[in-house]
Structure formats: C-alpha cells, structure tokens
Design a protein around this motif. Structure first.
Motif, PDB file in Angstrom:
ATOM      1  N   GLN A 230       0.832  -1.199   0.000  1.00  0.00           N
ATOM      2  CA  GLN A 230       0.000   0.000   0.000  1.00  0.00           C
ATOM      3  C   GLN A 230       0.872   1.256   0.000  1.00  0.00           C
ATOM      4  N   GLU A 231       1.927   1.229   0.809  1.00  0.00           N
ATOM      5  CA  GLU A 231       2.798   2.396   0.911  1.00  0.00           C
ATOM      6  C   GLU A 231       3.542   2.636  -0.402  1.00  0.00           C
ATOM      7  N   CYS A 232       4.000   1.562  -1.040  1.00  0.00           N
ATOM      8  CA  CYS A 232       4.677   1.695  -2.338  1.00  0.00           C
ATOM      9  C   CYS A 232       3.736   2.282  -3.386  1.00  0.00           C
ATOM     10  N   LEU A 233       2.490   1.790  -3.415  1.00  0.00           N
ATOM     11  CA  LEU A 233       1.517   2.296  -4.378  1.00  0.00           C
ATOM     12  C   LEU A 233       1.139   3.741  -4.060  1.00  0.00           C
ATOM     13  N   ASN A 234       0.980   4.051  -2.770  1.00  0.00           N
ATOM     14  CA  ASN A 234       0.659   5.431  -2.381  1.00  0.00           C
ATOM     15  C   ASN A 234       1.767   6.395  -2.795  1.00  0.00           C
ATOM     16  N   ASN A 235       3.023   5.966  -2.651  1.00  0.00           N
ATOM     17  CA  ASN A 235       4.143   6.805  -3.068  1.00  0.00           C
ATOM     18  C   ASN A 235       4.111   7.054  -4.570  1.00  0.00           C
ATOM     19  N   ALA A 236       3.771   5.999  -5.329  1.00  0.00           N
ATOM     20  CA  ALA A 236       3.681   6.149  -6.787  1.00  0.00           C
ATOM     21  C   ALA A 236       2.560   7.113  -7.163  1.00  0.00           C
ATOM     22  N   ILE A 237       1.427   6.999  -6.455  1.00  0.00           N
ATOM     23  CA  ILE A 237       0.280   7.867  -6.744  1.00  0.00           C
ATOM     24  C   ILE A 237       0.596   9.325  -6.409  1.00  0.00           C
ATOM     25  N   LYS A 238       1.238   9.546  -5.253  1.00  0.00           N
ATOM     26  CA  LYS A 238       1.479  10.916  -4.784  1.00  0.00           C
ATOM     27  C   LYS A 238       2.618  11.607  -5.522  1.00  0.00           C
ATOM     28  N   HIS A 239       3.663  10.855  -5.840  1.00  0.00           N
ATOM     29  CA  HIS A 239       4.886  11.507  -6.311  1.00  0.00           C
ATOM     30  C   HIS A 239       5.298  11.169  -7.739  1.00  0.00           C
ATOM     31  N   ALA A 240       4.987   9.952  -8.209  1.00  0.00           N
ATOM     32  CA  ALA A 240       5.580   9.498  -9.471  1.00  0.00           C
ATOM     33  C   ALA A 240       4.839   9.973 -10.726  1.00  0.00           C
ATOM     34  N   GLN A 241       3.505  10.102 -10.616  1.00  0.00           N
ATOM     35  CA  GLN A 241       2.674  10.460 -11.781  1.00  0.00           C
ATOM     36  C   GLN A 241       2.966   9.540 -12.984  1.00  0.00           C
ATOM     37  N   PRO A 242       2.857   8.234 -12.783  1.00  0.00           N
ATOM     38  CA  PRO A 242       3.196   7.305 -13.871  1.00  0.00           C
ATOM     39  C   PRO A 242       2.039   7.109 -14.855  1.00  0.00           C
ATOM     40  N   GLU A 243       2.384   6.604 -16.005  1.00  0.00           N
ATOM     41  CA  GLU A 243       1.368   6.179 -16.967  1.00  0.00           C
ATOM     42  C   GLU A 243       1.080   4.694 -16.799  1.00  0.00           C
ATOM     43  N   ASN A 244       2.046   3.967 -16.264  1.00  0.00           N
ATOM     44  CA  ASN A 244       1.889   2.519 -16.063  1.00  0.00           C
ATOM     45  C   ASN A 244       2.483   2.102 -14.721  1.00  0.00           C
ATOM     46  N   ILE A 245       1.772   1.192 -14.036  1.00  0.00           N
ATOM     47  CA  ILE A 245       2.296   0.535 -12.840  1.00  0.00           C
ATOM     48  C   ILE A 245       2.171  -0.970 -13.049  1.00  0.00           C
ATOM     49  N   THR A 246       3.262  -1.677 -12.825  1.00  0.00           N
ATOM     50  CA  THR A 246       3.275  -3.134 -12.999  1.00  0.00           C
ATOM     51  C   THR A 246       3.723  -3.798 -11.706  1.00  0.00           C
ATOM     52  N   ILE A 247       2.948  -4.772 -11.258  1.00  0.00           N
ATOM     53  CA  ILE A 247       3.345  -5.570 -10.089  1.00  0.00           C
ATOM     54  C   ILE A 247       3.514  -7.018 -10.539  1.00  0.00           C
ATOM     55  N   SER A 248       4.663  -7.596 -10.204  1.00  0.00           N
ATOM     56  CA  SER A 248       4.957  -8.990 -10.549  1.00  0.00           C
ATOM     57  C   SER A 248       5.193  -9.784  -9.283  1.00  0.00           C
ATOM     58  N   MET A 249       4.622 -10.983  -9.239  1.00  0.00           N
ATOM     59  CA  MET A 249       4.834 -11.895  -8.117  1.00  0.00           C
ATOM     60  C   MET A 249       5.498 -13.168  -8.640  1.00  0.00           C
ATOM     61  N   ASP A 250       6.609 -13.531  -8.029  1.00  0.00           N
ATOM     62  CA  ASP A 250       7.342 -14.731  -8.430  1.00  0.00           C
ATOM     63  C   ASP A 250       7.474 -15.642  -7.214  1.00  0.00           C
ATOM     64  N   PHE A 251       6.643 -16.692  -7.178  1.00  0.00           N
ATOM     65  CA  PHE A 251       6.697 -17.665  -6.083  1.00  0.00           C
ATOM     66  C   PHE A 251       7.738 -18.726  -6.408  1.00  0.00           C
ATOM     67  N   GLN A 252       8.869 -18.661  -5.724  1.00  0.00           N
ATOM     68  CA  GLN A 252       9.921 -19.647  -5.886  1.00  0.00           C
ATOM     69  C   GLN A 252       9.842 -20.650  -4.747  1.00  0.00           C
ATOM     70  N   ASP A 253      10.651 -21.709  -4.838  1.00  0.00           N
ATOM     71  CA  ASP A 253      10.593 -22.749  -3.802  1.00  0.00           C
ATOM     72  C   ASP A 253      10.945 -22.204  -2.423  1.00  0.00           C
ATOM     73  N   ASP A 254      11.934 -21.320  -2.388  1.00  0.00           N
ATOM     74  CA  ASP A 254      12.439 -20.861  -1.091  1.00  0.00           C
ATOM     75  C   ASP A 254      12.064 -19.427  -0.749  1.00  0.00           C
ATOM     76  N   GLN A 255      11.465 -18.694  -1.692  1.00  0.00           N
ATOM     77  CA  GLN A 255      11.133 -17.311  -1.385  1.00  0.00           C
ATOM     78  C   GLN A 255      10.087 -16.747  -2.342  1.00  0.00           C
ATOM     79  N   LEU A 256       9.537 -15.622  -1.943  1.00  0.00           N
ATOM     80  CA  LEU A 256       8.599 -14.855  -2.770  1.00  0.00           C
ATOM     81  C   LEU A 256       9.267 -13.543  -3.146  1.00  0.00           C
TER      82      LEU A 256
END
Length: 254
Positions: free
Chosen positions: A171-197
């Motif tokens: 939420q904080e990362c997205l809020n920072n992007a909304i308040k300060h970055a003014q982006p045209e695109n936001i991409t979130i990727s999740m990679d579930f590996q055997d030992d970590q996310l």
C-alpha cells in the motif's frame, strides 16, 4: 627424606594451583555462557517487541486507510445512489419506481461490502495475489494510470502477520507512486519460488535520486518493516524513467 617431602609438597601445591586455575576457568566460562544466554534472550525479546510494534502500526494504518476509503465510498458512491434512489422512488412512473428499488438493493450490497472492511478479518480470507489485483483494479477504475499484473510460480500461503505487513508495504509503495511518481503505467509482478517470494513494483513515472533517500523516513520504514518478517527491499530509480522496487521474502515453510 626431607627432599622427598619437599618434592611432594611442591607437587601437591602445583596440583592445588592447577585445580584452582581450572576451577576459575570453568566458573568464568559458565559466567560468559550465562551472559551470552541473557544477551540472546534480550536480543530475541527486542526482535519480538519490534515485530509486535510493526504489526500494531500496520493494523492501525490499514484501519485508518479503510476508514478513509469507507468515508469516500459513503460520500461519493452510496450517497449518490441514495439520492438517485430517492428521486426514482418519488416518481409517479412505475419504471422509475422499479429502478429505485433496484438501486436500493445495490445500496444494501454496497453497505454490506463496506461493513466487511471495517475490521481486519478480511486479511485471513484474501490471498496476497487477490489483494494486489484488487488494488490495481481500483487504480485502473479511477483512470489514474494503466496497471499490469504478472504471476509466476505456485502460490504458497502466508501467515496473517506476515501478510498484513506485506499488504501495508505494498500500500505504501503504491501510495508513493500515486502521490509523487505520476506514472502512466504501474506493474506488479509476483514470483513464487521454492524458497522465497519476490514482488516487484515498477512504474514509469518521475523517479527520484536514491542517494537522497536518507533525508526522509519513508524508505527507512519500508526497510525496517520487511526486515521484521525476515525479508529485504531493493530500490532502483532513475529521474525521468521511473522506479523499480523489489521485495524478497523467504518462504517460512520451505
């Protein structure tokens, strides 16, 4: 005889001193061991206290965000629906009355949905993937920017506390992007590996100078929070080209 007695006395005396030295050494080792045990207990207590503090802060902030969201929904959405429903129900036209009744059913559903968000029970009923998809859907619906979501690997379950802290970090990362970055695109990727996310939050916004991050507490808070659940955060940003945030969290059941 006197020489033998003297030699025996020396041997006994040396043995006594040797035993005294060995006893002192054992006592010192026991004291050092106990001190280390005490230090370890104090360190574990401090880590646990910091973890509990982080949990409480995350809960408080999420509840505050939820209340703000409820307030906006009541004013902008449900308030408007109630006004329209009232107008339609006051009409003499049957079709308008029917439309008003339909709106009332919709309002009831909206209120029920909002009531479910007023406590944190929803954290246990939603996966991290579902939460991210909903957050991105909100941004897309508000026409703030284009959003994209990528999923890789087999999703594993996170316990409530770790999930809660991760949700607040996202939420904080997205809020920072909304308040300060003014982006045209936001991409979130999740990679579930055997030992970590691994989670990456990328935007093509204004970016910032990472060498100046120490002047504020935002990045420190993010690093501190993910550290309490055994993870880490890496931030890359170029002015004018956007920001790339990478979160890594070990799989506790791996």
């Amino acid at each position: 005889m006197e020489s033998n007695a003297s030699d025996l006395f020396v041997i006994v005396l040396m043995g006594f001193f040797l035993m005294l030295i060995m006893g002192s050494f054992i006592v010192v080792m026991v004291v050092i061991h106990r001190q280390k045990q005490l230090q370890n207990k104090q360190r574990l207590a401090a880590v646990q206290a910091e973890f509990e503090k982080t949990i409480l802060n995350a809960e408080k902030e999420i509840q505050e965000n939820t209340l703000s969201h409820v307030g906006r929904e009541l004013h902008d959405n449900i308030g408007q629906l109630l006004s329209l429903a009232k107008m339609n129900l006051s009409s003499s036209k049957p079709e308008k009355v029917s439309e008003g009744k339909s709106m009332m059913n919709q309002i009831i559903k909206e209120v029920r949905a909002l009531s479910k968000t007023l406590n944190l029970d929803w954290v246990e009923t939603i996966s991290l993937r579902e939460f991210i998809e909903k957050e991105l859907e909100k941004l897309q619906s508000a026409e703030f920017c284009q959003t994209h979501f990528n999923l890789k690997g087999k999703e594993f379950t996170l316990d409530k506390d770790r999930k809660l802290i991760l949700i607040r970090i996202l939420q904080e990362c997205l809020n920072n992007a909304i308040k300060h970055a003014q982006p045209e695109n936001i991409t979130i990727s999740m990679d579930f590996q055997d030992d970590q996310l691994e989670i990456r939050i990328k935007d093509d916004g204004k970016g910032f100078d990472t060498s100046q991050e120490s002047s504020g507490s935002g990045m420190f808070n993010l690093k501190n929070r993910i550290a309490t659940i055994g993870g880490n955060i890496q931030v890359q940003s170029i002015i004018g080209k956007g920001t790339d945030i990478k979160l890594s969290l070990p799989n506790s059941i791996a």
